[in-house]
Scaffold this motif. Structure first.
Motif, mmCIF file in Angstrom:
data_model
loop_
_atom_site.group_PDB
_atom_site.id
_atom_site.type_symbol
_atom_site.label_atom_id
_atom_site.label_comp_id
_atom_site.label_asym_id
_atom_site.label_seq_id
_atom_site.Cartn_x
_atom_site.Cartn_y
_atom_site.Cartn_z
ATOM 1 N N THR A 13 0.823 -1.207 0.000
ATOM 2 C CA THR A 13 0.000 0.000 0.000
ATOM 3 C C THR A 13 0.856 1.256 0.000
ATOM 4 O OG1 THR A 13 -1.799 -1.120 1.165
ATOM 5 C CG2 THR A 13 -1.765 1.280 1.282
ATOM 6 N N LEU A 14 1.897 1.254 0.836
ATOM 7 C CA LEU A 14 2.766 2.424 0.960
ATOM 8 C C LEU A 14 3.872 2.462 -0.085
ATOM 9 C CD1 LEU A 14 3.153 2.499 4.848
ATOM 10 C CD2 LEU A 14 1.588 3.851 3.425
ATOM 11 N N ARG A 15 3.997 1.362 -0.832
ATOM 12 C CA ARG A 15 5.053 1.219 -1.854
ATOM 13 C C ARG A 15 6.447 1.368 -1.237
ATOM 14 N NH1 ARG A 15 2.155 4.579 -6.681
ATOM 15 N NH2 ARG A 15 0.508 3.069 -7.000
ATOM 16 N N ILE A 16 6.632 0.636 -0.129
ATOM 17 C CA ILE A 16 7.933 0.580 0.530
ATOM 18 C C ILE A 16 8.254 -0.874 0.818
ATOM 19 C CG2 ILE A 16 7.751 2.891 1.537
ATOM 20 C CD1 ILE A 16 7.037 1.598 4.212
ATOM 21 N N ASP A 17 9.469 -1.134 1.275
ATOM 22 C CA ASP A 17 9.895 -2.488 1.607
ATOM 23 C C ASP A 17 9.261 -2.925 2.929
ATOM 24 O OD1 ASP A 17 12.241 -4.344 2.940
ATOM 25 O OD2 ASP A 17 12.087 -4.550 0.759
ATOM 26 N N ALA A 18 9.009 -4.211 3.061
ATOM 27 C CA ALA A 18 8.419 -4.749 4.291
ATOM 28 C C ALA A 18 9.307 -4.470 5.509
ATOM 29 C CB ALA A 18 8.164 -6.245 4.143
ATOM 30 N N GLN A 19 10.620 -4.475 5.330
ATOM 31 C CA GLN A 19 11.516 -4.169 6.448
ATOM 32 C C GLN A 19 11.327 -2.738 6.918
ATOM 33 O OE1 GLN A 19 15.425 -5.171 5.013
ATOM 34 N NE2 GLN A 19 15.285 -7.228 5.879
ATOM 35 N N ASP A 20 11.021 -1.838 6.005
ATOM 36 C CA ASP A 20 10.776 -0.450 6.387
ATOM 37 C C ASP A 20 9.504 -0.324 7.221
ATOM 38 O OD1 ASP A 20 13.072 0.511 5.130
ATOM 39 O OD2 ASP A 20 12.026 0.709 3.208
ATOM 40 N N VAL A 21 8.503 -1.143 6.918
ATOM 41 C CA VAL A 21 7.276 -1.147 7.728
ATOM 42 C C VAL A 21 7.620 -1.567 9.158
ATOM 43 C CG1 VAL A 21 4.992 -2.172 8.046
ATOM 44 C CG2 VAL A 21 5.785 -1.572 5.759
ATOM 45 N N GLY A 22 8.437 -2.596 9.296
ATOM 46 C CA GLY A 22 8.870 -3.028 10.624
ATOM 47 C C GLY A 22 9.605 -1.924 11.359
ATOM 48 N N ARG A 23 10.444 -1.189 10.652
ATOM 49 C CA ARG A 23 11.170 -0.073 11.271
ATOM 50 C C ARG A 23 10.209 1.019 11.734
ATOM 51 N NH1 ARG A 23 14.630 -0.896 6.612
ATOM 52 N NH2 ARG A 23 16.424 -2.099 7.306
ATOM 53 N N LEU A 24 9.195 1.300 10.913
ATOM 54 C CA LEU A 24 8.209 2.306 11.291
ATOM 55 C C LEU A 24 7.454 1.890 12.553
ATOM 56 C CD1 LEU A 24 6.768 3.184 7.766
ATOM 57 C CD2 LEU A 24 8.108 4.703 9.254
ATOM 58 N N ILE A 25 7.127 0.611 12.649
ATOM 59 C CA ILE A 25 6.422 0.108 13.831
ATOM 60 C C ILE A 25 7.324 0.209 15.057
ATOM 61 C CG2 ILE A 25 5.430 -1.939 14.929
ATOM 62 C CD1 ILE A 25 4.501 -2.783 12.074
ATOM 63 N N ARG A 26 8.559 -0.277 14.934
ATOM 64 C CA ARG A 26 9.475 -0.258 16.077
ATOM 65 C C ARG A 26 9.809 1.157 16.525
ATOM 66 N NH1 ARG A 26 11.275 -4.465 13.082
ATOM 67 N NH2 ARG A 26 13.005 -3.323 12.156
ATOM 68 N N SER A 27 9.812 2.119 15.597
ATOM 69 C CA SER A 27 10.110 3.508 15.963
ATOM 70 C C SER A 27 8.899 4.214 16.563
ATOM 71 C CB SER A 27 10.597 4.286 14.743
ATOM 72 O OG SER A 27 9.519 4.534 13.844
ATOM 73 N N GLY A 28 7.714 3.603 16.436
ATOM 74 C CA GLY A 28 6.503 4.205 16.985
ATOM 75 C C GLY A 28 5.770 5.117 16.015
ATOM 76 N N ARG A 29 6.273 5.255 14.803
ATOM 77 C CA ARG A 29 5.614 6.117 13.821
ATOM 78 C C ARG A 29 4.361 5.467 13.233
ATOM 79 N NH1 ARG A 29 9.841 7.780 9.613
ATOM 80 N NH2 ARG A 29 8.094 8.999 8.833
ATOM 81 N N LEU A 30 4.315 4.136 13.253
ATOM 82 C CA LEU A 30 3.166 3.371 12.773
ATOM 83 C C LEU A 30 2.775 2.402 13.880
ATOM 84 C CD1 LEU A 30 1.236 2.410 10.497
ATOM 85 C CD2 LEU A 30 3.079 0.900 9.728
ATOM 86 N N ARG A 31 1.503 2.470 14.286
ATOM 87 C CA ARG A 31 1.046 1.589 15.363
ATOM 88 C C ARG A 31 0.788 0.188 14.812
ATOM 89 N NH1 ARG A 31 -3.966 2.872 17.298
ATOM 90 N NH2 ARG A 31 -4.329 4.296 15.587
ATOM 91 N N GLY A 32 1.325 -0.801 15.501
ATOM 92 C CA GLY A 32 1.115 -2.190 15.129
ATOM 93 C C GLY A 32 1.050 -3.044 16.382
ATOM 94 N N PHE A 33 0.623 -4.270 16.217
ATOM 95 C CA PHE A 33 0.573 -5.199 17.345
ATOM 96 C C PHE A 33 0.978 -6.580 16.859
ATOM 97 C CE2 PHE A 33 -3.554 -5.376 15.356
ATOM 98 C CZ PHE A 33 -3.908 -6.713 15.405
ATOM 99 N N ARG A 34 1.431 -7.390 17.800
ATOM 100 C CA ARG A 34 1.826 -8.769 17.480
ATOM 101 C C ARG A 34 0.571 -9.632 17.376
ATOM 102 N NH1 ARG A 34 7.296 -9.449 16.189
ATOM 103 N NH2 ARG A 34 8.519 -8.102 17.521
ATOM 104 N N ALA A 35 0.510 -10.452 16.347
ATOM 105 C CA ALA A 35 -0.657 -11.303 16.117
ATOM 106 C C ALA A 35 -0.776 -12.385 17.192
ATOM 107 C CB ALA A 35 -0.577 -11.939 14.743
ATOM 108 N N THR A 36 0.350 -12.828 17.714
ATOM 109 C CA THR A 36 0.362 -13.811 18.797
ATOM 110 C C THR A 36 1.432 -13.371 19.788
ATOM 111 O OG1 THR A 36 1.958 -15.199 17.620
ATOM 112 C CG2 THR A 36 -0.363 -15.719 17.300
ATOM 113 N N THR A 37 1.701 -14.181 20.777
ATOM 114 C CA THR A 37 2.740 -13.829 21.732
ATOM 115 C C THR A 37 4.101 -14.269 21.221
ATOM 116 O OG1 THR A 37 2.425 -15.894 22.934
ATOM 117 C CG2 THR A 37 1.171 -13.992 23.695
#
Length: 64
Positions: A13-37
């Motif tokens: 959707t954002l036309r970026i690499d999946a690793q960049d999405v992970g970086r955005l989540i870890r930096s707090g710029r994009l809210r995400g949650f873990r699907a399981t523990t």
């Protein structure tokens, strides 16, 4: 329940690499949650969080 997206779906959707999405989540710029523990559990992003991120990016682009 609100629709959720995988990291790959958000990356497409954002036309970026999946690793960049992970970086955005870890930096707090994009809210995400873990699907399981666990540390290696896949991230999920709600529709609301994705829309909020996009709106913030558009606002920052207009301000620049």
């Amino acid at each position: 329940m609100e629709p959720v997206h995988t990291v790959k779906e958000v990356a497409a959707t954002l036309r970026i690499d999946a690793q960049d999405v992970g970086r955005l989540i870890r930096s707090g710029r994009l809210r995400g949650f873990r699907a399981t523990t666990g540390r290696t559990a896949p991230w999920r992003i709600t529709e609301e969080a994705l829309a909020e991120f996009i709106a913030n990016q558009e606002a920052a682009a207009r301000a620049a």
